[in-house]
Design an enzyme around this catalytic site. Structure first.
Site, PDB file in Angstrom:
ATOM      1  N   ILE A 261     -25.659 -25.269  -9.914  1.00 45.62           N
ATOM      2  CA  ILE A 261     -26.680 -25.184  -8.818  1.00 45.62           C
ATOM      3  C   ILE A 261     -27.641 -24.201  -9.529  1.00 45.62           C
ATOM      4  O   ILE A 261     -27.364 -23.239 -10.036  1.00 45.62           O
ATOM      5  CB  ILE A 261     -26.137 -24.653  -7.474  1.00 45.62           C
ATOM      6  CG1 ILE A 261     -24.739 -25.501  -7.114  1.00 45.62           C
ATOM      7  CG2 ILE A 261     -27.287 -24.581  -6.791  1.00 45.62           C
ATOM      8  CD1 ILE A 261     -25.019 -26.717  -6.775  1.00 45.62           C
ATOM      9  N   ASP A 262     -29.276 -24.422  -9.156  1.00 46.64           N
ATOM     10  CA  ASP A 262     -30.005 -23.631  -9.682  1.00 46.64           C
ATOM     11  C   ASP A 262     -30.551 -22.107  -9.444  1.00 46.64           C
ATOM     12  O   ASP A 262     -31.423 -21.957  -9.175  1.00 46.64           O
ATOM     13  CB  ASP A 262     -31.449 -24.586  -9.784  1.00 46.64           C
ATOM     14  CG  ASP A 262     -31.767 -24.465  -8.208  1.00 46.64           C
ATOM     15  OD1 ASP A 262     -31.289 -24.094  -7.201  1.00 46.64           O
ATOM     16  OD2 ASP A 262     -33.249 -25.169  -8.160  1.00 46.64           O
TER      17      ASP A 262
ATOM     18  N   TYR B 124     -13.155 -16.951 -14.495  1.00 47.45           N
ATOM     19  CA  TYR B 124     -13.721 -17.472 -13.346  1.00 47.45           C
ATOM     20  C   TYR B 124     -12.785 -18.776 -12.777  1.00 47.45           C
ATOM     21  O   TYR B 124     -12.520 -18.747 -11.495  1.00 47.45           O
ATOM     22  CB  TYR B 124     -15.123 -18.047 -13.724  1.00 47.45           C
ATOM     23  CG  TYR B 124     -15.678 -18.790 -12.738  1.00 47.45           C
ATOM     24  CD1 TYR B 124     -16.343 -18.146 -11.671  1.00 47.45           C
ATOM     25  CD2 TYR B 124     -16.206 -19.988 -12.755  1.00 47.45           C
ATOM     26  CE1 TYR B 124     -17.208 -18.659 -10.640  1.00 47.45           C
ATOM     27  CE2 TYR B 124     -16.809 -20.783 -11.711  1.00 47.45           C
ATOM     28  CZ  TYR B 124     -17.169 -20.085 -10.789  1.00 47.45           C
ATOM     29  OH  TYR B 124     -18.249 -20.835  -9.887  1.00 47.45           O
TER      30      TYR B 124
ATOM     31  N   GLU C 177     -30.723 -18.327  -9.627  1.00 48.84           N
ATOM     32  CA  GLU C 177     -31.341 -17.264 -10.472  1.00 48.84           C
ATOM     33  C   GLU C 177     -30.311 -16.873 -11.568  1.00 48.84           C
ATOM     34  O   GLU C 177     -30.529 -17.088 -12.951  1.00 48.84           O
ATOM     35  CB  GLU C 177     -31.976 -16.193  -9.883  1.00 48.84           C
ATOM     36  CG  GLU C 177     -33.299 -15.637 -10.630  1.00 48.84           C
ATOM     37  CD  GLU C 177     -33.801 -14.386  -9.843  1.00 48.84           C
ATOM     38  OE1 GLU C 177     -34.336 -14.639  -8.664  1.00 48.84           O
ATOM     39  OE2 GLU C 177     -33.846 -13.276 -10.359  1.00 48.84           O
ATOM     40  N   ASN C 178     -29.293 -16.562 -10.984  1.00 48.82           N
ATOM     41  CA  ASN C 178     -28.065 -15.850 -12.045  1.00 48.82           C
ATOM     42  C   ASN C 178     -27.375 -17.084 -12.840  1.00 48.82           C
ATOM     43  O   ASN C 178     -26.989 -16.621 -13.780  1.00 48.82           O
ATOM     44  CB  ASN C 178     -26.845 -15.066 -10.908  1.00 48.82           C
ATOM     45  CG  ASN C 178     -27.693 -14.158 -10.471  1.00 48.82           C
ATOM     46  OD1 ASN C 178     -28.614 -13.107 -10.983  1.00 48.82           O
ATOM     47  ND2 ASN C 178     -26.827 -13.371  -9.377  1.00 48.82           N
TER      48      ASN C 178
ATOM     49  N   LYS D 180     -10.968 -19.455  -9.104  1.00 49.99           N
ATOM     50  CA  LYS D 180     -11.264 -20.626  -8.253  1.00 49.99           C
ATOM     51  C   LYS D 180     -10.090 -21.701  -8.142  1.00 49.99           C
ATOM     52  O   LYS D 180      -9.815 -22.082  -6.954  1.00 49.99           O
ATOM     53  CB  LYS D 180     -12.637 -21.388  -9.002  1.00 49.99           C
ATOM     54  CG  LYS D 180     -14.018 -20.771  -8.892  1.00 49.99           C
ATOM     55  CD  LYS D 180     -14.519 -20.448  -7.593  1.00 49.99           C
ATOM     56  CE  LYS D 180     -15.717 -20.061  -7.508  1.00 49.99           C
ATOM     57  NZ  LYS D 180     -16.134 -19.540  -6.315  1.00 49.99           N
TER      58      LYS D 180
ATOM     59  N   ALA E 109      -9.754 -19.344 -13.223  1.00 51.56           N
ATOM     60  CA  ALA E 109      -8.460 -18.741 -12.819  1.00 51.56           C
ATOM     61  C   ALA E 109      -8.668 -18.400 -11.210  1.00 51.56           C
ATOM     62  O   ALA E 109      -7.852 -18.752 -10.403  1.00 51.56           O
ATOM     63  CB  ALA E 109      -7.931 -17.575 -13.547  1.00 51.56           C
TER      64      ALA E 109
ATOM     65  N   GLY F  13     -21.122 -28.546  -8.156  1.00 49.36           N
ATOM     66  CA  GLY F  13     -21.470 -28.470  -9.481  1.00 49.36           C
ATOM     67  C   GLY F  13     -22.539 -27.338  -9.844  1.00 49.36           C
ATOM     68  O   GLY F  13     -22.607 -26.204  -9.423  1.00 49.36           O
TER      69      GLY F  13
HETATM   70  N1  LIG Z   1     -24.677 -21.514  -9.174  1.00 50.18           N
HETATM   71  C1  LIG Z   1     -23.762 -22.351  -9.532  1.00 50.18           C
HETATM   72  O1  LIG Z   1     -23.957 -23.206 -10.440  1.00 50.18           O
HETATM   73  C2  LIG Z   1     -22.520 -22.552  -8.996  1.00 50.18           C
HETATM   74  C3  LIG Z   1     -21.537 -23.563  -9.110  1.00 50.18           C
HETATM   75  C4  LIG Z   1     -20.237 -23.730  -8.691  1.00 50.18           C
HETATM   76  C5  LIG Z   1     -20.003 -22.947  -7.953  1.00 50.18           C
HETATM   77  N2  LIG Z   1     -20.751 -21.903  -7.514  1.00 50.18           N
HETATM   78  C6  LIG Z   1     -20.156 -20.833  -6.642  1.00 50.18           C
HETATM   79  O2  LIG Z   1     -21.267 -20.838  -5.667  1.00 50.18           O
HETATM   80  C7  LIG Z   1     -21.073 -19.392  -5.125  1.00 50.18           C
HETATM   81  C8  LIG Z   1     -22.560 -18.737  -5.037  1.00 50.18           C
HETATM   82  O3  LIG Z   1     -22.928 -18.817  -6.207  1.00 50.18           O
HETATM   83  P1  LIG Z   1     -24.466 -18.533  -6.630  1.00 50.18           P
HETATM   84  O4  LIG Z   1     -24.941 -18.859  -7.897  1.00 50.18           O
HETATM   85  O5  LIG Z   1     -25.270 -18.542  -5.383  1.00 50.18           O
HETATM   86  O6  LIG Z   1     -24.086 -16.743  -6.952  1.00 50.18           O
HETATM   87  P2  LIG Z   1     -25.224 -15.535  -7.434  1.00 50.18           P
HETATM   88  O7  LIG Z   1     -26.529 -16.134  -7.046  1.00 50.18           O
HETATM   89  O8  LIG Z   1     -24.706 -14.932  -8.636  1.00 50.18           O
HETATM   90  O9  LIG Z   1     -25.108 -14.628  -6.158  1.00 50.18           O
HETATM   91  C9  LIG Z   1     -23.704 -13.939  -5.935  1.00 50.18           C
HETATM   92  C10 LIG Z   1     -23.857 -13.050  -4.703  1.00 50.18           C
HETATM   93  O10 LIG Z   1     -22.633 -12.416  -4.892  1.00 50.18           O
HETATM   94  C11 LIG Z   1     -22.973 -10.982  -4.838  1.00 50.18           C
HETATM   95  N3  LIG Z   1     -21.778 -10.168  -5.504  1.00 50.18           N
HETATM   96  C12 LIG Z   1     -21.752 -10.146  -6.911  1.00 50.18           C
HETATM   97  N4  LIG Z   1     -20.709  -9.197  -7.156  1.00 50.18           N
HETATM   98  C13 LIG Z   1     -20.538  -8.650  -6.332  1.00 50.18           C
HETATM   99  C14 LIG Z   1     -19.519  -7.465  -5.728  1.00 50.18           C
HETATM  100  N5  LIG Z   1     -18.888  -7.176  -6.749  1.00 50.18           N
HETATM  101  N6  LIG Z   1     -19.415  -7.112  -4.498  1.00 50.18           N
HETATM  102  C15 LIG Z   1     -20.290  -7.811  -3.573  1.00 50.18           C
HETATM  103  N7  LIG Z   1     -20.927  -8.775  -3.888  1.00 50.18           N
HETATM  104  C16 LIG Z   1     -21.099  -9.357  -5.131  1.00 50.18           C
HETATM  105  C17 LIG Z   1     -24.403 -10.813  -5.208  1.00 50.18           C
HETATM  106  O11 LIG Z   1     -25.014  -9.867  -4.574  1.00 50.18           O
HETATM  107  P3  LIG Z   1     -25.211  -8.381  -5.344  1.00 50.18           P
HETATM  108  O12 LIG Z   1     -25.295  -8.492  -6.860  1.00 50.18           O
HETATM  109  O13 LIG Z   1     -26.263  -7.668  -4.515  1.00 50.18           O
HETATM  110  O14 LIG Z   1     -23.761  -7.558  -4.969  1.00 50.18           O
HETATM  111  C18 LIG Z   1     -24.953 -12.105  -4.793  1.00 50.18           C
HETATM  112  O15 LIG Z   1     -25.473 -11.779  -3.412  1.00 50.18           O
HETATM  113  C19 LIG Z   1     -20.137 -18.714  -5.886  1.00 50.18           C
HETATM  114  O16 LIG Z   1     -19.011 -18.693  -5.299  1.00 50.18           O
HETATM  115  C20 LIG Z   1     -19.984 -19.355  -7.163  1.00 50.18           C
HETATM  116  O17 LIG Z   1     -18.729 -19.349  -7.578  1.00 50.18           O
HETATM  117  C21 LIG Z   1     -22.117 -21.809  -7.907  1.00 50.18           C
END
Ligand SMILES: NC(=O)c1ccc[n+]([C@@H]2O[C@H](COP(=O)([O-])OP(=O)(O)OC[C@H]3O[C@@H](n4cnc5c(N)ncnc54)[C@H](OP(=O)(O)O)[C@@H]3O)[C@@H](O)[C@H]2O)c1
Ligand SMILES: *[C@@H]1O[C@H](CO)[C@@H](O)[C@H](O)[C@H]1NC(C)=O
Ligand SMILES: *[C@@H]1O[C@H](CO)[C@@H](O)[C@H](O)[C@H]1NC(C)=O
Length: 291
Positions: free
Chosen positions: A218-219, A183, A221-222, A187, A185, A216
């Site tokens: 974020i809450d 991950y 679900e995943n 980013k 790598a 940072g």
């Molecule tokens: N949450 C955090 O703590 C956090 C921290 C730092 C940065 N970020 C960044 O913020 C962004 C959003 O994070 P998030 O926590 O909102 O993620 P998330 O809740 O896990 O959502 C990921 C999204 O990507 C889709 N996805 C996953 N695999 C896929 C694939 N192979 N093809 C197409 N779509 C795919 C998922 O939908 P489907 O499963 O329906 O495909 C879902 O809509 C990401 O870039 C993450 O790296 C998040």
């Protein structure tokens, strides 16, 4: 003495600049009728970003793998005020499919103003690197190459519209964080690619903005399911995160940090004291829950 004066002057200028930019406000009218594509918008931050744009009367295109989720998000976008809300199912592990997403967007919306690159996936889980190359390849394809593919396919439309690219990065895109090698790598690769692209746009006077969001914890679900029991940190709300990212995008800012006061100070100190920052961040991991 002169050195100190210059330093103080710089700090004053920096803080005034920060104050100026942070109080700049967004008028919803500036987004009305604009065409937005949000990837990974079936849940999480991407879903919230879609709602932000919907509320301001944009045309929204959603994409992810799960159709039932996309259907529901599209419906809510329309209720919130989106001029239109479409979706296209796509797996970003397939770069041809990523290309197809832009094709459908161009057909349905007749162009593109905001490309929001947000999805995250791949076969990796949170844990120690075991030497598995498939995990690295999968992460680089879904989390890096597909972003570049989408950008490449949308480039013409974005130049035409004087549009914007938003890239979701992380603190793990700027500081090596443990248990997320693949991950991290991807980013870091995004940070390199898009900071370079931003310079090219500037030099050639292509009026396309590039906003990198350094986030940072974020809450969503995943994220909470993945690391909730492995981190002592408290996650920040996805709704507010989406608001700040959308605001930075509309203002065409090169970077946004969220939550600002947990990320920005680390960014400022890390080059001077990398070992200190590394050791400090290690304390947030509950290693008993990791193998
Ligand atoms: N949450 C955090 O703590 C956090 C921290 C730092 C940065 N970020 C960044 O913020 C962004 C959003 O994070 P998030 O926590 O909102 O993620 P998330 O809740 O896990 O959502 C990921 C999204 O990507 C889709 N996805 C996953 N695999 C896929 C694939 N192979 N093809 C197409 N779509 C795919 C998922 O939908 P489907 O499963 O329906 O495909 C879902 O809509 C990401 O870039 C993450 O790296 C998040
Ligand atoms: C990749 O996507 C393309 C276009 O959507 C599709 O035709 C092709 O079958 C997909 N390939 C795989 C391996 O799923
Ligand atoms: C660049 O694009 C933005 C947004 O479309 C617009 O407000 C601005 O006037 C443009 N600047 C130039 C120099 O064309």
């Amino acid at each position: 003495m002169a050195g100190i004066k210059i330093l103080l002057l710089s700090i004053t200028v920096a803080f005034s600049a920060y104050y100026f930019f942070s109080t700049e406000t967004v008028t919803p009218g500036s987004v009305h009728g604009k065409r937005i594509l949000v990837t990974g918008s079936s849940t999480g931050i991407g879903e919230q970003i879609a709602y932000e744009f919907a509320q301001m009367g944009a045309h929204v295109m959603l994409t992810a793998r799960r159709e039932t989720h996309l259907q529901k998000v599209a419906e809510k976008c329309r209720k919130l005020g989106a001029l239109s809300a479409h979706y296209v199912v796509s797996d970003m592990a397939n770069l041809t499919s990523a290309q197809h997403v832009i094709q459908v967007t161009n057909e349905k919306l007749g162009g593109l103003d905001y490309l929001i690159l947000n999805h995250v996936g791949g076969s990796g889980s949170f844990g120690t690197f075991q030497g598995d190359m498939d995990v690295v390849k999968s992460s680089m394809t879904v989390n890096f190459l597909s972003y570049v593919q989408l950008t490449s396919s949308a480039l013409h439309a974005l130049k035409e519209s004087h549009g914007s690219i938003v890239v979701m990065s992380s603190m793990s895109g700027r500081v090596g964080a443990p248990f997320t090698t693949s991950y991290c790598a991807a980013k870091f690769a995004l940070e390199g690619f898009y900071s370079s692209l931003r310079r090219e746009f500037s030099i050639w006077k292509n009026n396309v903005s590039v906003t990198v969001a350094v986030l940072g914890y974020i809450d969503t679900e995943n994220a909470v399911k993945k690391v909730g029991d492995k981190l002592t940190m408290k996650p920040s709300p996805k709704e507010d995160c989406a608001k700040q990212v959308v605001k930075a995008a509309i203002l065409r800012q090169p970077e946004v940090f969220y939550p600002f006061w947990s990320i920005k100070p680390v960014m400022l100190v890390k080059d001077w004291a990398p070992i200190l920052i590394g050791n400090l961040l290690d304390r947030f991991y509950i290693v008993e829950n990791l193998k």
